[in-house]
Design an enzyme around this catalytic site. Structure first.
Site, short mmCIF file in Angstrom:
data_model
loop_
_atom_site.label_atom_id
_atom_site.label_comp_id
_atom_site.label_asym_id
_atom_site.label_seq_id
_atom_site.Cartn_x
_atom_site.Cartn_y
_atom_site.Cartn_z
N GLY A 276 -9.00 -2.11 -9.75
CA GLY A 276 -8.58 -3.50 -9.80
C GLY A 276 -7.26 -3.60 -10.54
N ARG A 277 -7.35 -3.43 -11.85
CA ARG A 277 -6.18 -3.57 -12.72
C ARG A 277 -5.00 -2.72 -12.26
NH1 ARG A 277 -6.68 -4.90 -18.17
NH2 ARG A 277 -8.87 -4.31 -18.00
N CYS A 343 -5.63 -26.61 -28.87
CA CYS A 343 -6.12 -26.81 -30.23
C CYS A 343 -7.11 -25.73 -30.63
CB CYS A 343 -6.77 -28.18 -30.34
SG CYS A 343 -5.74 -29.46 -29.63
#
Ligand SMILES: *Cc1c(COP(=O)(O)O)cnc(C)c1O
Length: 415
Positions: A276-277, A343
């Site tokens: 994949g990567r 946040c």
């Protein structure tokens, strides 16, 4: 191959400047490079030439339809982990008989969808799953092709969150129980035992974990053959690592293939691999614009318009990705924490990076083709970024930026 390079101070991809893409499509923006994806996939094809094989791209790394389509055109297979990914692959022109279905929690409906499509193989991870698949296949009047995912208990020597081949991980069937699982599977008339597989982790940069895993799996292949259970393929999973920083080296795919082929010896086994990567990781960047520069005491922050909802790897795995100025401009250099507007204190893309930037400048986060856009969310009601594919002189929009109203279109007020 460098998909993204600097020319006269400007970051480019093929013949497109990244600045022009940011102007045209806005930021944050994922930019992919077609040639880099094809080149990385071809490395596997070249390395495995001369041995029967099937490259099954791990869709979860980046499931954009355009990427799946580029790989389908090369004749790639696909490794999926959900019915959603199955639908994507088929929509992108992928062939069902080149799909393997991985994952520890397949539902009966997902199994049925795989059987109806006629996929190549189910990578089964437990006895309970074996029994359920047998039931679903019998109910459909078909025989399900099966491989068992073995957990070889080898240390992939990678980050604990992306290490999957140790006893303590939820994945696969333990070595001590696997022979029994094969016997159990062989007794089901609605299952056809085809292969053996493993996937020991992600971002592996050493060969030894692969060599160890293949040796353990091959030993099991031989013991199964002695009992009359003959397998036709060995699937070594994915996990091939890339270089996120200049002092890392990616896995050498030629050496990796030699190691697997050597482990198999003269056994008649098709090799499957689920990268994949490696296929998409270096083929993508995330472009983001500096909203503000600010100082708190002696810490300097570059507040940018991309956030952890766009790229969660730094927050989730403490992953390090290179961050560069898109244009080389006459600015004072300073050490910044590059943070987003969300946040959360974990909302950062990189810490302590030396950058020469001013407000409104563009930054480029490298190695953002894999586990980046696919892991994005709408946290803080932020629309997901657009995605663009560069191909020579052209840049194609391959995913439009989300529309804010769509983000709450499925929510309802009380009567
Ligand atoms: C995630 C995964 C892959 C791909 O891993 P990469 O590290 O991206 O190569 C392959 N096979 C399985 C079963 C996976 O879960």
């Amino acid at each position: 191959m460098t998909a993204f390079y600097r020319q006269s101070g400007s970051m480019m991809s093929d013949r497109k400047s990244l600045s022009s893409l940011a102007d045209e499509f806005g930021t944050p923006l994922y930019v992919y490079n077609r040639g880099a994806i094809e080149h990385a996939w071809q490395e596997f094809e070249t390395a495995l030439q001369g041995h029967r094989h099937l490259i099954c791209y791990a869709v979860k790394a980046n499931s954009n339809l355009a990427i799946l389509n580029i790989l389908a055109r090369l004749g790639s297979g696909f490794d999926i982990v959900s019915v959603g990914e199955l639908r994507r692959v088929l929509a992108a022109g992928g062939q069902a008989d080149r799909i393997v279905f991985s994952g520890v929690g397949k539902s009966a409906a997902e199994m049925a969808a795989g059987l109806e499509a006629g996929i190549r193989c189910f990578n089964v991870e437990s006895d309970a799953e074996l029994d359920r698949l047998a039931e679903v296949a019998a109910a459909h009047g078909v025989v399900a092709p099966v491989s068992l995912r073995i957990n070889p208990d080898v240390d992939a020597q990678t980050h604990p969150y992306i290490s999957t081949g140790l006893k303590e991980n939820k994945f696969g069937i333990g070595m001590s129980h696997a022979m029994d699982s094969y016997r159990r599977g062989a007794e089901h008339a609605s299952l056809a035992i085809k292969g053996i597989d493993c996937h020991i982790g992600s971002q592996l940069t050493r060969l030894s974990p692969y060599a160890d895993a293949v040796a353990l799996l091959i030993d099991m292949v031989d013991r199964l053959a002695d009992e009359g259970i003959r397998l036709s393929h060995l699937d070594v999973g994915g996990g091939q690592g890339i270089a996120y920083s200049e002092d890392e080296a990616s896995l050498d795919i030629g050496a990796w293939a030699d190691c697997v082929i050597q482990g198999i010896g003269d056994r008649d086994l098709e090799i499957m691999v689920e990268p994949g990567r490696y296929v998409v990781g270096q083929a993508g960047v995330l472009l983001t614009r500096v909203e503000y520069l600010k100082n708190n005491e002696d810490r300097h922050f570059a507040v940018v318009d991309a956030a952890m909802n766009d790229l969660i790897r730094p927050a989730l795995y403490s992953a390090w990705q290179a961050i560069e100025e898109v244009e080389t401009l006459p600015r004072e250099s300073q050490v910044y924490d590059v943070v987003g507007p969300i946040c959360e204190s974990a909302d950062f893309l990189g810490k302590q990076r030396s950058l020469a930037i001013a407000q409104d400048d563009l930054l480029c986060v490298r190695s953002a083709g894999a586990y980046a856009a696919v892991m994005s969310s709408n946290y803080n009601t932020r629309a997901r970024a657009a995605e663009v594919m560069v191909d020579g002189d052209d840049a194609h929009l391959v995913r439009a930026r989300e529309n804010i109203e769509d983000l709450f279109a499925n929510e309802y007020l009380l009567p």
